[in-house]
Write an enzyme that holds these catalytic residues in place. Sequence first.
Site, PDB file in Angstrom:
ATOM      1  N   LYS A 200       0.870  -1.127  -0.056  1.00 27.49           N
ATOM      2  CA  LYS A 200       0.088   0.201  -0.149  1.00 27.49           C
ATOM      3  C   LYS A 200       0.859   1.231  -0.008  1.00 27.49           C
ATOM      4  O   LYS A 200       0.539   2.181  -0.699  1.00 27.49           O
ATOM      5  CB  LYS A 200      -1.100  -0.152   1.239  1.00 27.49           C
ATOM      6  CG  LYS A 200      -2.035   1.111   1.165  1.00 27.49           C
ATOM      7  CD  LYS A 200      -2.720   1.084   2.319  1.00 27.49           C
ATOM      8  CE  LYS A 200      -4.089   0.202   2.148  1.00 27.49           C
ATOM      9  NZ  LYS A 200      -4.802   0.381   3.458  1.00 27.49           N
TER      10      LYS A 200
ATOM     11  N   GLU B 111     -18.085   6.814   3.529  1.00 31.00           N
ATOM     12  CA  GLU B 111     -17.548   6.380   2.085  1.00 31.00           C
ATOM     13  C   GLU B 111     -18.402   6.626   1.227  1.00 31.00           C
ATOM     14  O   GLU B 111     -19.583   6.723   1.121  1.00 31.00           O
ATOM     15  CB  GLU B 111     -17.250   4.690   2.202  1.00 31.00           C
ATOM     16  CG  GLU B 111     -16.193   4.461   3.182  1.00 31.00           C
ATOM     17  CD  GLU B 111     -15.916   2.837   3.238  1.00 31.00           C
ATOM     18  OE1 GLU B 111     -16.452   2.147   2.382  1.00 31.00           O
ATOM     19  OE2 GLU B 111     -15.438   2.634   4.163  1.00 31.00           O
TER      20      GLU B 111
ATOM     21  N   PHE C  73     -31.840   8.503   5.902  1.00 27.65           N
ATOM     22  CA  PHE C  73     -31.694   7.101   6.368  1.00 27.65           C
ATOM     23  C   PHE C  73     -32.969   6.411   6.584  1.00 27.65           C
ATOM     24  O   PHE C  73     -33.157   5.523   7.234  1.00 27.65           O
ATOM     25  CB  PHE C  73     -30.996   7.018   7.870  1.00 27.65           C
ATOM     26  CG  PHE C  73     -29.557   7.038   7.358  1.00 27.65           C
ATOM     27  CD1 PHE C  73     -28.862   8.496   7.087  1.00 27.65           C
ATOM     28  CD2 PHE C  73     -28.732   5.840   7.657  1.00 27.65           C
ATOM     29  CE1 PHE C  73     -27.410   8.147   6.608  1.00 27.65           C
ATOM     30  CE2 PHE C  73     -27.418   5.671   7.360  1.00 27.65           C
ATOM     31  CZ  PHE C  73     -26.875   6.868   6.966  1.00 27.65           C
TER      32      PHE C  73
ATOM     33  N   CYS D 288     -18.528  -0.587   9.024  1.00 22.59           N
ATOM     34  CA  CYS D 288     -18.726  -0.103  10.348  1.00 22.59           C
ATOM     35  C   CYS D 288     -19.762  -0.254  11.026  1.00 22.59           C
ATOM     36  O   CYS D 288     -19.911  -0.999  11.988  1.00 22.59           O
ATOM     37  CB  CYS D 288     -18.949   1.523   9.980  1.00 22.59           C
ATOM     38  SG  CYS D 288     -17.252   2.237   9.410  1.00 22.59           S
TER      39      CYS D 288
ATOM     40  N   LYS E 286     -19.949  -4.006  12.552  1.00 20.31           N
ATOM     41  CA  LYS E 286     -19.245  -4.092  13.773  1.00 20.31           C
ATOM     42  C   LYS E 286     -19.457  -3.067  15.087  1.00 20.31           C
ATOM     43  O   LYS E 286     -19.486  -3.616  15.833  1.00 20.31           O
ATOM     44  CB  LYS E 286     -17.883  -3.950  13.161  1.00 20.31           C
ATOM     45  CG  LYS E 286     -17.248  -2.881  13.131  1.00 20.31           C
ATOM     46  CD  LYS E 286     -15.541  -2.589  13.213  1.00 20.31           C
ATOM     47  CE  LYS E 286     -15.303  -1.236  12.560  1.00 20.31           C
ATOM     48  NZ  LYS E 286     -15.441  -0.256  13.496  1.00 20.31           N
TER      49      LYS E 286
HETATM   50  N1  LIG Z   1     -14.475   3.456   6.788  1.00 14.60           N
HETATM   51  C1  LIG Z   1     -15.147   4.416   7.185  1.00 14.60           C
HETATM   52  O1  LIG Z   1     -16.177   4.956   6.555  1.00 14.60           O
HETATM   53  C2  LIG Z   1     -15.089   4.759   8.885  1.00 14.60           C
HETATM   54  C3  LIG Z   1     -15.760   5.770   9.108  1.00 14.60           C
HETATM   55  C4  LIG Z   1     -15.414   6.152  10.336  1.00 14.60           C
HETATM   56  C5  LIG Z   1     -14.764   5.634  11.303  1.00 14.60           C
HETATM   57  N2  LIG Z   1     -14.233   4.487  10.887  1.00 14.60           N
HETATM   58  C6  LIG Z   1     -13.041   3.951  11.630  1.00 14.60           C
HETATM   59  O2  LIG Z   1     -11.897   4.033  11.440  1.00 14.60           O
HETATM   60  C7  LIG Z   1     -11.015   2.864  11.693  1.00 14.60           C
HETATM   61  C8  LIG Z   1     -10.220   2.764  10.224  1.00 14.60           C
HETATM   62  O3  LIG Z   1     -11.263   2.307   9.448  1.00 14.60           O
HETATM   63  P1  LIG Z   1     -10.890   2.071   7.889  1.00 14.60           P
HETATM   64  O4  LIG Z   1     -11.852   1.921   6.967  1.00 14.60           O
HETATM   65  O5  LIG Z   1      -9.957   3.215   7.592  1.00 14.60           O
HETATM   66  O6  LIG Z   1     -10.082   0.769   7.931  1.00 14.60           O
HETATM   67  P2  LIG Z   1      -8.833   0.253   6.841  1.00 14.60           P
HETATM   68  O7  LIG Z   1      -8.752  -1.393   7.080  1.00 14.60           O
HETATM   69  O8  LIG Z   1      -9.089   0.820   5.665  1.00 14.60           O
HETATM   70  O9  LIG Z   1      -7.554   0.994   7.168  1.00 14.60           O
HETATM   71  C9  LIG Z   1      -6.595   0.637   8.121  1.00 14.60           C
HETATM   72  C10 LIG Z   1      -5.313   0.779   8.080  1.00 14.60           C
HETATM   73  O10 LIG Z   1      -4.564   0.768   9.269  1.00 14.60           O
HETATM   74  C11 LIG Z   1      -3.252   0.076   8.616  1.00 14.60           C
HETATM   75  N3  LIG Z   1      -2.553  -0.630   9.942  1.00 14.60           N
HETATM   76  C12 LIG Z   1      -3.184  -1.687  10.947  1.00 14.60           C
HETATM   77  N4  LIG Z   1      -2.234  -1.759  11.697  1.00 14.60           N
HETATM   78  C13 LIG Z   1      -1.291  -1.229  11.518  1.00 14.60           C
HETATM   79  C14 LIG Z   1       0.036  -0.781  12.390  1.00 14.60           C
HETATM   80  N5  LIG Z   1       0.293  -1.362  13.429  1.00 14.60           N
HETATM   81  N6  LIG Z   1       0.679   0.548  12.078  1.00 14.60           N
HETATM   82  C15 LIG Z   1       0.485   1.019  10.852  1.00 14.60           C
HETATM   83  N7  LIG Z   1      -0.839   0.770  10.226  1.00 14.60           N
HETATM   84  C16 LIG Z   1      -1.506  -0.201  10.466  1.00 14.60           C
HETATM   85  C17 LIG Z   1      -3.658  -0.964   7.681  1.00 14.60           C
HETATM   86  O11 LIG Z   1      -2.697  -1.567   7.210  1.00 14.60           O
HETATM   87  C18 LIG Z   1      -4.780  -0.041   6.941  1.00 14.60           C
HETATM   88  O12 LIG Z   1      -4.150   0.505   5.879  1.00 14.60           O
HETATM   89  C19 LIG Z   1     -11.825   2.052  12.124  1.00 14.60           C
HETATM   90  O13 LIG Z   1     -11.872   1.962  13.661  1.00 14.60           O
HETATM   91  C20 LIG Z   1     -13.311   2.346  11.573  1.00 14.60           C
HETATM   92  O14 LIG Z   1     -14.462   1.792  12.384  1.00 14.60           O
HETATM   93  C21 LIG Z   1     -14.222   3.963   9.473  1.00 14.60           C
END
Ligand SMILES: NC(=O)c1ccc[n+]([C@@H]2O[C@H](COP(=O)([O-])OP(=O)(O)OC[C@H]3O[C@@H](n4cnc5c(N)ncnc54)[C@H](O)[C@@H]3O)[C@@H](O)[C@H]2O)c1
Length: 399
Positions: A35, A154, A268, A279, A282
């Site tokens: 990535k 998203e 909604f 999201c 979970k």
């Molecule tokens: N996706 C959404 O729409 C959204 C919206 C609000 C909140 N969230 C929250 O935000 C958080 C992240 O969601 P996401 O969708 O971006 O997840 P994602 O899986 O797309 O991204 C997570 C990233 O963290 C990296 N990562 C994991 N362990 C790591 C480490 N030790 N060091 C460095 N990088 C590391 C992974 O490689 C990955 O790139 C979650 O808690 C989710 O619930 C997500």
Amino acid sequence: MRIAIVGSGYVGLVAGTCFADLGHEVVLVDNDQPKLAALGNGEVPIHEKFLPELLSRHRGRRLQFSDDLTEAVRQSSAIFVAVGTPPTESGEADLSYVESVAREIAGGIDGYKVIVEKSTVPVYTSDWIRRIILRNGTDPESFDVASNPEFLREGTAVADFLFPDRIVIGSDSTRAAEVLREIYRPLTDGTYYQRTHAIPRPDRAVIPAPIIVTSTKSAELIKHASNAFLAMKISFINAVASVCESVGADVSQVVNGIGADTRIGRRFLNPGIGYGGSCFPKDIMAFRSVAREYGYDFNLLAEVMRINEDQRQRFLRKVHTALWTVRGKRLGVLGLAFKGGTDDIRESPALAIVQALLQEGSKITAYDPAAMERTRDMLNDAITYSNSSYDAAHGADAC
Ligand SMILES: NC(=O)c1ccc[n+]([C@@H]2O[C@H](COP(=O)([O-])OP(=O)(O)OC[C@H]3O[C@@H](n4cnc5c(N)ncnc54)[C@H](O)[C@@H]3O)[C@@H](O)[C@H]2O)c1
């Protein structure tokens, strides 16, 4: 301000790119080497409107990519943790990524730092992060842990980040709250919106962006409670839709009638095959689990989840009512992502339905404008991928 973001997924990448657009110096840290290499080569790993433009504007200038978290912490005043918090088998949030990042952050603290929870985490996570960092022998005065939950959706993530309904800052320390206020200042004083390169203002945007400062625990709860409420709205209208079908009423008329009440609102209230994505499923489970851990049985959330799961079964029953048997029939499927405007297929109800129909022996031709590559990685050639919705529908027994 110098900011480090740990995790460059949907949230981290969007947040980092937008912070750079606000004028900050950002380093995005990830441990996923392919990535990082893709980001370094100018690729845009996720499908999000405005992200390619903003990335090319800041990449290599105010936006850097790195796998060295300790160094990133040293360079930064605020460290946002945006790693995944997936569910465990029992439905709680798996905080092992957050924990390992907290341990690594501790090694880089060489002056005052604010560690910010951006990931969605259960209440009390900030206490745990603090404890883990202290265990490393870190000076308690040299850092604070704050919560800054992310509400982006998203598909419209960049616009949501830059034109938020609200910015929630949860902090028990005035110093940390001030650092966060400073980071978001261009949005909350409105100066960002006067810049010529600012992305276009969405219809419903409130500017300048409102800011809500709370205790850390309240901020952690605000995120879980917000997602639970939205999921509840979806399940509510799906249950109403089921009653409508039984009695011969039209749910879209009912939605218009309910949604016109300003206390309720129209958003909604879209009946369908239920919520999905990385999201809601979970977060609802995790919220219920943390409530139970602290002595409250939030049974309403169990019902929200049950209705959601039942929607898929109801949809499959409709397919059978229309086609009788599905073995050998050709079905067109429009839409594979968990919703429109994104390529994210995590927990997509559409894919769950596709898989159920495949198991029954139907042949599926699908089209999705953004999510076909990711679906192909998961399903390989179990389905046929078409170039347009018309191709997917052509000659199908049902669509
Ligand atoms: N996706 C959404 O729409 C959204 C919206 C609000 C909140 N969230 C929250 O935000 C958080 C992240 O969601 P996401 O969708 O971006 O997840 P994602 O899986 O797309 O991204 C997570 C990233 O963290 C990296 N990562 C994991 N362990 C790591 C480490 N030790 N060091 C460095 N990088 C590391 C992974 O490689 C990955 O790139 C979650 O808690 C989710 O619930 C997500």
